[in-house]
Design a protein around this motif. Structure first.
Motif, short mmCIF file in Angstrom:
data_model
loop_
_atom_site.label_atom_id
_atom_site.label_comp_id
_atom_site.label_asym_id
_atom_site.label_seq_id
_atom_site.Cartn_x
_atom_site.Cartn_y
_atom_site.Cartn_z
N PHE A 225 0.86 -1.18 0.00
CA PHE A 225 0.00 0.00 0.00
C PHE A 225 0.90 1.22 0.00
N THR A 226 0.62 2.20 -0.86
CA THR A 226 1.37 3.44 -0.88
C THR A 226 0.42 4.61 -0.70
N GLY A 227 0.85 5.62 0.06
CA GLY A 227 0.02 6.81 0.19
C GLY A 227 -0.18 7.26 1.61
N THR A 228 -1.27 7.98 1.82
CA THR A 228 -1.56 8.61 3.10
C THR A 228 -2.42 7.69 3.98
N PHE A 229 -2.13 7.69 5.26
CA PHE A 229 -2.90 6.90 6.22
C PHE A 229 -3.90 7.82 6.93
#
Length: 405
Positions: A225-229
């Motif tokens: 998973f890549t990106g913002t949490f």
């Protein structure tokens, strides 16, 4: 032709507007950018920046004008609110620093919706067309991150959001469902609300092998998973689904989280509570150009959203970069994103927040022959080639912003 780009988040923060601006310049446009001081997502000033600037820079041939903002330090409800309201006010005060002479104003409108207000103010004053690219629909997106329950505050958020969308000359939606929603809320004719998907930069389509990184995560089935949490990604549910799949036989399934955001601490606490340290790695944020190193080593790529009905109106930008990588996509979401993955045939989909269905898909993919996973990845790549290529979508952004075509 000259264009003013207004967006709170810009380089060195990692947003697609960075590449859009570079593309505008490459296509011969004279571009100025009005933006904030970089502190997203942690709320800490990036190296070389502070509350005292710098307030003017250049980026890939564009001239940057920065306005102050209160950083979202700690990512609490209070600091996020202050960040949301402070930048538009400071940016409005910075409008008199702009040199002018623009043919159009363009806003890359992620959260908050308030960031388009300075753009509206400038465009109306100088009677030039303003185009708002709606990436996060408000106030719906606000509620997916902050639990606003007060009915009066929700009325204010709805009223302000609708007013700002109506005051744009043109709107851009990422999907047909979002286009229909914006038309219903603003009363604008269909010709003034275009559907233009988010593209991804070309480098996402080029495999990038990092021997050291691949050695570190070898011997596992890596779900990346890549990106913002944030709460909108429902990563707590994802973690539980990963554990369910491991318990059902996917013993080497490993969730690799590349990024950061307001939910990181709670996710790490949940990982400890569930004794899931072997099942998940929090890698931290990396520059966009580094992301292909992770998608290349991935066995599958994860995209998830909460079951908020309005989040289904948008298609997350990361879907394009995932498909460009040519790897199977595992999607837990509703609406337009769900349909895009299903239509592509490039992955396995389940409804948002359906933990059992996601776990079943993870187990199925884990047990699938490598040839089967490769076939899914090839279909995802073909869908990217047909729908998410940079050149065509960038041309459409320019044409609609400058000429309404």
């Amino acid at each position: 032709m000259r264009i003013l780009v207004v967006t709170q988040h810009f380089w060195p923060e990692n947003f697609r507007i960075n590449d859009i601006v570079e593309g505008f310049v490459q296509d011969g446009l004279d571009v100025d950018v009005l933006c904030g001081l970089p502190n997203y997502p942690k709320g800490e000033w990036f190296p070389g920046y502070s509350a005292d600037g710098p307030f003017e820079e250049t980026y890939k041939g564009a001239h940057i004008f920065r306005a102050r903002e209160i950083p979202r330090k700690g990512n609490t409800g209070k600091t996020i609110f202050l960040n949301y309201v402070s930048w538009p006010l400071y940016a409005a005060g910075a409008l008199n620093r702009l040199p002018g002479g623009y043919d159009a104003v363009f806003c890359f409108n992620t959260s908050p919706v308030l960031m388009c207000w300075p753009a509206i103010k400038y465009a109306k004053k100088y009677k030039i067309p303003f185009t708002n690219y709606v990436l996060d629909l408000w106030p719906e997106n606000l509620y997916s991150v902050l639990p606003v329950k007060n009915s009066f505050m929700r009325w204010v958020a709805q009223t302000v959001s609708d007013s700002l969308y109506k005051r744009a000359d043109r709107l851009i939606a990422m999907s047909v469902p979002l286009q229909k929603r914006l038309i219903a809320r603003t009363g604008k004719p269909e010709k003034d609300v275009a559907v233009i998907s988010q593209y991804c930069e070309d480098f996402y389509a080029v495999p990038c092998h990092d021997p050291e990184l691949e050695a570190r995560f070898s011997g596992r089935f890596n779900l990346v998973f890549t990106g913002t949490f944030t709460p909108a990604q429902s990563l707590d549910m994802v973690l539980r689904a990963v554990l369910d799949a491991r318990a059902a036989g996917a013993e080497n399934l490993h969730l690799l989280l590349v990024g950061d955001g307001m939910s990181r601490e709670s996710l790490q606490a949940l990982t400890e509570e569930l004794h899931a340290g072997d099942a998940v790695t929090f890698y931290g944020s990396v520059p966009a150009e580094k992301v292909p190193s992770f998608t290349t080593l991935a066995d599958a790529l994860l995209i998830s959203l909460s079951d908020s009905p309005d989040l289904g109106l948008t298609v997350p930008g990361k879907l394009a970069s995932y498909m460009a990588a040519g790897k199977p996509v595992v999607a837990s979401m509703n609406g337009a994103g769900y349909e895009a993955v299903k239509e592509s045939g490039g992955g396995l989909v389940s409804p948002a927040c359906d933990q059992a269905a996601l776990a079943a898909n993870l187990l199925a993919l884990y047990r699938m022959a490598p040839e089967g996973r490769a076939a899914l990845g090839a279909k995802a790549k073909a869908y990217y080639e047909a729908h998410y290529r940079r050149t065509e979508l960038l041309r459409r952004l320019e044409s609609f912003t400058l000429r309404g075509e």
